[in-house]
Design an enzyme around this catalytic site. Structure first.
Site, PDB file in Angstrom:
ATOM      1  N   LYS A  11     -10.018 -10.125  -8.224  1.00  0.00           N
ATOM      2  CA  LYS A  11     -10.689 -10.127  -7.272  1.00  0.00           C
ATOM      3  C   LYS A  11     -11.994 -10.088  -7.541  1.00  0.00           C
ATOM      4  O   LYS A  11     -12.085  -9.621  -8.166  1.00  0.00           O
ATOM      5  CB  LYS A  11      -9.812  -9.001  -6.321  1.00  0.00           C
ATOM      6  CG  LYS A  11      -8.518  -9.042  -6.332  1.00  0.00           C
ATOM      7  CD  LYS A  11      -8.279  -7.931  -5.042  1.00  0.00           C
ATOM      8  CE  LYS A  11      -5.705  -8.343  -4.580  1.00  0.00           C
ATOM      9  NZ  LYS A  11      -5.521  -7.160  -4.201  1.00  0.00           N
ATOM     10  N   TYR A  51      -2.620 -14.335   2.160  1.00  0.00           N
ATOM     11  CA  TYR A  51      -2.422 -13.796   2.228  1.00  0.00           C
ATOM     12  C   TYR A  51      -1.291 -13.775   4.038  1.00  0.00           C
ATOM     13  O   TYR A  51      -0.870 -12.769   4.720  1.00  0.00           O
ATOM     14  CB  TYR A  51      -3.137 -12.569   3.005  1.00  0.00           C
ATOM     15  CG  TYR A  51      -3.540 -12.312   1.184  1.00  0.00           C
ATOM     16  CD1 TYR A  51      -3.242 -11.607   0.753  1.00  0.00           C
ATOM     17  CD2 TYR A  51      -4.970 -11.939   0.915  1.00  0.00           C
ATOM     18  CE1 TYR A  51      -3.391 -10.647  -1.056  1.00  0.00           C
ATOM     19  CE2 TYR A  51      -5.592 -11.232  -0.640  1.00  0.00           C
ATOM     20  CZ  TYR A  51      -4.674 -10.882  -0.850  1.00  0.00           C
ATOM     21  OH  TYR A  51      -4.413 -10.463  -2.361  1.00  0.00           O
ATOM     22  N   PHE A  59      -4.434  -3.574   7.646  1.00  0.00           N
ATOM     23  CA  PHE A  59      -5.291  -3.793   7.036  1.00  0.00           C
ATOM     24  C   PHE A  59      -5.469  -4.855   6.403  1.00  0.00           C
ATOM     25  O   PHE A  59      -6.532  -5.730   5.453  1.00  0.00           O
ATOM     26  CB  PHE A  59      -4.369  -3.558   5.120  1.00  0.00           C
ATOM     27  CG  PHE A  59      -3.377  -3.901   4.715  1.00  0.00           C
ATOM     28  CD1 PHE A  59      -3.238  -5.299   4.243  1.00  0.00           C
ATOM     29  CD2 PHE A  59      -2.309  -3.449   5.545  1.00  0.00           C
ATOM     30  CE1 PHE A  59      -2.466  -5.738   3.565  1.00  0.00           C
ATOM     31  CE2 PHE A  59      -1.067  -3.662   4.971  1.00  0.00           C
ATOM     32  CZ  PHE A  59      -0.900  -5.219   3.648  1.00  0.00           C
ATOM     33  N   ARG A  87       3.104  -8.719 -13.140  1.00  0.00           N
ATOM     34  CA  ARG A  87       3.315  -7.281 -12.257  1.00  0.00           C
ATOM     35  C   ARG A  87       3.264  -6.233 -13.010  1.00  0.00           C
ATOM     36  O   ARG A  87       2.326  -5.314 -12.412  1.00  0.00           O
ATOM     37  CB  ARG A  87       4.637  -7.182 -11.554  1.00  0.00           C
ATOM     38  CG  ARG A  87       4.258  -9.130 -10.445  1.00  0.00           C
ATOM     39  CD  ARG A  87       3.763  -8.513  -9.380  1.00  0.00           C
ATOM     40  NE  ARG A  87       4.019  -7.541  -8.093  1.00  0.00           N
ATOM     41  CZ  ARG A  87       3.261  -7.662  -7.051  1.00  0.00           C
ATOM     42  NH1 ARG A  87       2.497  -8.444  -6.505  1.00  0.00           N
ATOM     43  NH2 ARG A  87       3.798  -6.483  -6.457  1.00  0.00           N
ATOM     44  N   THR A  93       0.622  -1.233  -6.671  1.00  0.00           N
ATOM     45  CA  THR A  93      -0.132  -2.062  -5.428  1.00  0.00           C
ATOM     46  C   THR A  93      -1.874  -0.429  -4.967  1.00  0.00           C
ATOM     47  O   THR A  93      -2.235  -0.713  -5.223  1.00  0.00           O
ATOM     48  CB  THR A  93      -0.069  -1.930  -4.311  1.00  0.00           C
ATOM     49  OG1 THR A  93       0.864  -3.005  -3.918  1.00  0.00           O
ATOM     50  CG2 THR A  93      -1.046  -2.528  -3.068  1.00  0.00           C
ATOM     51  N   ARG A 104      -4.382  -1.739 -12.548  1.00  0.00           N
ATOM     52  CA  ARG A 104      -5.149  -0.974 -11.441  1.00  0.00           C
ATOM     53  C   ARG A 104      -5.524   0.662 -11.949  1.00  0.00           C
ATOM     54  O   ARG A 104      -5.632   1.233 -11.589  1.00  0.00           O
ATOM     55  CB  ARG A 104      -3.953  -0.912 -10.490  1.00  0.00           C
ATOM     56  CG  ARG A 104      -4.346  -2.813  -9.598  1.00  0.00           C
ATOM     57  CD  ARG A 104      -3.200  -3.170  -8.635  1.00  0.00           C
ATOM     58  NE  ARG A 104      -3.271  -4.434  -8.037  1.00  0.00           N
ATOM     59  CZ  ARG A 104      -2.323  -4.689  -7.494  1.00  0.00           C
ATOM     60  NH1 ARG A 104      -1.187  -4.226  -7.299  1.00  0.00           N
ATOM     61  NH2 ARG A 104      -2.438  -5.775  -6.935  1.00  0.00           N
ATOM     62  N   ASN A 114      -8.143  -3.022  -5.696  1.00  0.00           N
ATOM     63  CA  ASN A 114      -7.286  -2.664  -7.065  1.00  0.00           C
ATOM     64  C   ASN A 114      -7.247  -3.746  -7.060  1.00  0.00           C
ATOM     65  O   ASN A 114      -6.502  -4.436  -9.060  1.00  0.00           O
ATOM     66  CB  ASN A 114      -5.975  -2.743  -6.183  1.00  0.00           C
ATOM     67  CG  ASN A 114      -4.981  -3.900  -5.234  1.00  0.00           C
ATOM     68  OD1 ASN A 114      -6.304  -4.536  -5.158  1.00  0.00           O
ATOM     69  ND2 ASN A 114      -4.306  -3.793  -4.761  1.00  0.00           N
ATOM     70  N   HIS A 117      -4.929  -9.737  -7.834  1.00  0.00           N
ATOM     71  CA  HIS A 117      -3.682 -10.163  -7.253  1.00  0.00           C
ATOM     72  C   HIS A 117      -2.267 -11.198  -8.533  1.00  0.00           C
ATOM     73  O   HIS A 117      -3.239 -11.611  -9.421  1.00  0.00           O
ATOM     74  CB  HIS A 117      -3.544 -10.969  -6.737  1.00  0.00           C
ATOM     75  CG  HIS A 117      -2.475 -11.614  -6.328  1.00  0.00           C
ATOM     76  ND1 HIS A 117      -1.779 -11.965  -4.865  1.00  0.00           N
ATOM     77  CD2 HIS A 117      -2.026 -13.169  -6.467  1.00  0.00           C
ATOM     78  CE1 HIS A 117      -0.672 -12.214  -4.850  1.00  0.00           C
ATOM     79  NE2 HIS A 117      -0.912 -13.128  -5.755  1.00  0.00           N
ATOM     80  N   GLU A 128       1.955 -20.120  -4.604  1.00  0.00           N
ATOM     81  CA  GLU A 128       0.642 -19.312  -4.578  1.00  0.00           C
ATOM     82  C   GLU A 128      -0.416 -20.497  -6.367  1.00  0.00           C
ATOM     83  O   GLU A 128      -1.339 -20.642  -5.441  1.00  0.00           O
ATOM     84  CB  GLU A 128       0.674 -18.066  -5.177  1.00  0.00           C
ATOM     85  CG  GLU A 128       0.775 -17.272  -3.857  1.00  0.00           C
ATOM     86  CD  GLU A 128       1.018 -16.152  -4.505  1.00  0.00           C
ATOM     87  OE1 GLU A 128       0.680 -15.748  -5.109  1.00  0.00           O
ATOM     88  OE2 GLU A 128       1.106 -14.983  -3.024  1.00  0.00           O
TER      89      GLU A 128
HETATM   90  N1  UDP Z   1      -3.092  -3.747   0.691  1.00  0.00           N
HETATM   91  C1  UDP Z   1      -4.230  -2.958   1.407  1.00  0.00           C
HETATM   92  N2  UDP Z   1      -3.924  -1.587   2.220  1.00  0.00           N
HETATM   93  C2  UDP Z   1      -2.515  -1.262   2.567  1.00  0.00           C
HETATM   94  C3  UDP Z   1      -1.854  -2.557   1.617  1.00  0.00           C
HETATM   95  C4  UDP Z   1      -2.018  -3.168   0.948  1.00  0.00           C
HETATM   96  O1  UDP Z   1      -5.715  -3.022   1.526  1.00  0.00           O
HETATM   97  O2  UDP Z   1      -1.928  -0.463   3.204  1.00  0.00           O
HETATM   98  C5  UDP Z   1      -4.203  -4.720   0.343  1.00  0.00           C
HETATM   99  C6  UDP Z   1      -4.396  -4.611  -1.690  1.00  0.00           C
HETATM  100  O3  UDP Z   1      -5.222  -5.533  -1.120  1.00  0.00           O
HETATM  101  C7  UDP Z   1      -3.300  -5.084  -1.888  1.00  0.00           C
HETATM  102  C8  UDP Z   1      -2.658  -6.658  -0.910  1.00  0.00           C
HETATM  103  O4  UDP Z   1      -3.337  -5.825   0.118  1.00  0.00           O
HETATM  104  O5  UDP Z   1      -3.470  -6.203  -3.388  1.00  0.00           O
HETATM  105  C9  UDP Z   1      -1.380  -6.701  -1.034  1.00  0.00           C
HETATM  106  O6  UDP Z   1      -0.193  -6.606  -0.115  1.00  0.00           O
HETATM  107  P1  UDP Z   1       0.305  -6.330  -1.735  1.00  0.00           P
HETATM  108  O7  UDP Z   1       1.583  -5.409  -0.697  1.00  0.00           O
HETATM  109  O8  UDP Z   1       1.060  -7.328  -1.181  1.00  0.00           O
HETATM  110  O9  UDP Z   1       0.379  -6.043  -2.962  1.00  0.00           O
HETATM  111  P2  UDP Z   1       0.393  -6.578  -4.283  1.00  0.00           P
HETATM  112  O10 UDP Z   1       1.289  -7.719  -3.984  1.00  0.00           O
HETATM  113  O11 UDP Z   1      -0.916  -7.250  -4.042  1.00  0.00           O
HETATM  114  O12 UDP Z   1       0.362  -5.212  -4.920  1.00  0.00           O
HETATM  115 MG    MG Z   2       1.863  -8.933  -2.521  1.00  0.00          MG
END
Ligand code: UDP
Ligand code: MG
Length: 151
Positions: A11, A51, A59, A87, A93, A104, A114, A117, A128
């Site tokens: 990112k 997204y 958010f 992952r 996350t 992370r 974070n 992705h 994707e």
């Molecule tokens: N995110 C955020 N606040 C939240 C949840 C998610 O800023 O409360 C952002 C964060 O950058 C995250 C992205 O949105 O990586 C996508 O969220 P997801 O739940 O898909 O998490 P990921 O798959 O990236 O772990």
């Molecule tokens: Mg996600």
């Protein structure tokens, strides 16, 4: 163990902080094979497709603003269990909940910054990878080390 492809984005915070090499290196060292990689600026249109599942969440606007704020490095990684392996290396996350040793956990402190992705599941991964890479940008090649990585 099925061979999978997954989409990874370093990112904007990862690129700006000079952590792209560190992050890609950690993924690369697992033995997963890089089959696509590019530095790119994500458009608003691409961000909203990528997204889409988060549209309407509190958010969302911040997330799209952030992911389009500066370039990312996009990668397509291939190998056995590529999705879950990536992952696990990423961590939770929220970096505050991520274990030490994860990307992370080691480099982040804030949910909205974070660093990385990675596709969440097989269906998302196919969608994707196709969203970020044209077929012509995905390169098939043999690695001499492959028999030392996969039995
Ligand atoms: N995110 C955020 N606040 C939240 C949840 C998610 O800023 O409360 C952002 C964060 O950058 C995250 C992205 O949105 O990586 C996508 O969220 P997801 O739940 O898909 O998490 P990921 O798959 O990236 O772990
Ligand atoms: Mg996600």
């Amino acid at each position: 163990m099925t061979t999978e492809r997954t989409l990874v984005l370093v990112k904007p915070d990862g690129v700006q902080r000079g952590l792209a090499g560190e992050i890609i290196g950690r993924l690369e060292r697992t033995g997963l094979q890089i089959v696509g990689m590019k530095l790119m600026q994500i458009s608003d249109k691409l961000a909203s497709k990528h997204y889409g599942e988060h549209e309407g969440k509190p958010f969302y606007a911040g997330l799209v603003g952030f992911i389009t704020s500066s370039p990312v490095v996009a990668l397509a990684l291939e190998g056995p269990s590529a999705i879950s392996t990536t992952r696990k290396l990423m961590g939770a996350t929220n970096p505050a909940d991520s274990d030490p040793g994860t990307i992370r956990g080691d480099f982040g402190v804030d949910m909205g910054r974070n660093l990385i992705h990675g596709s969440a599941n097989a269906e998302d991964a196919v969608r994707e990878v196709a969203l970020f890479f044209d077929d012509s940008e995905l390169v098939a090649y043999d690695r001499a080390t492959q028999p030392w990585i996969v039995e």
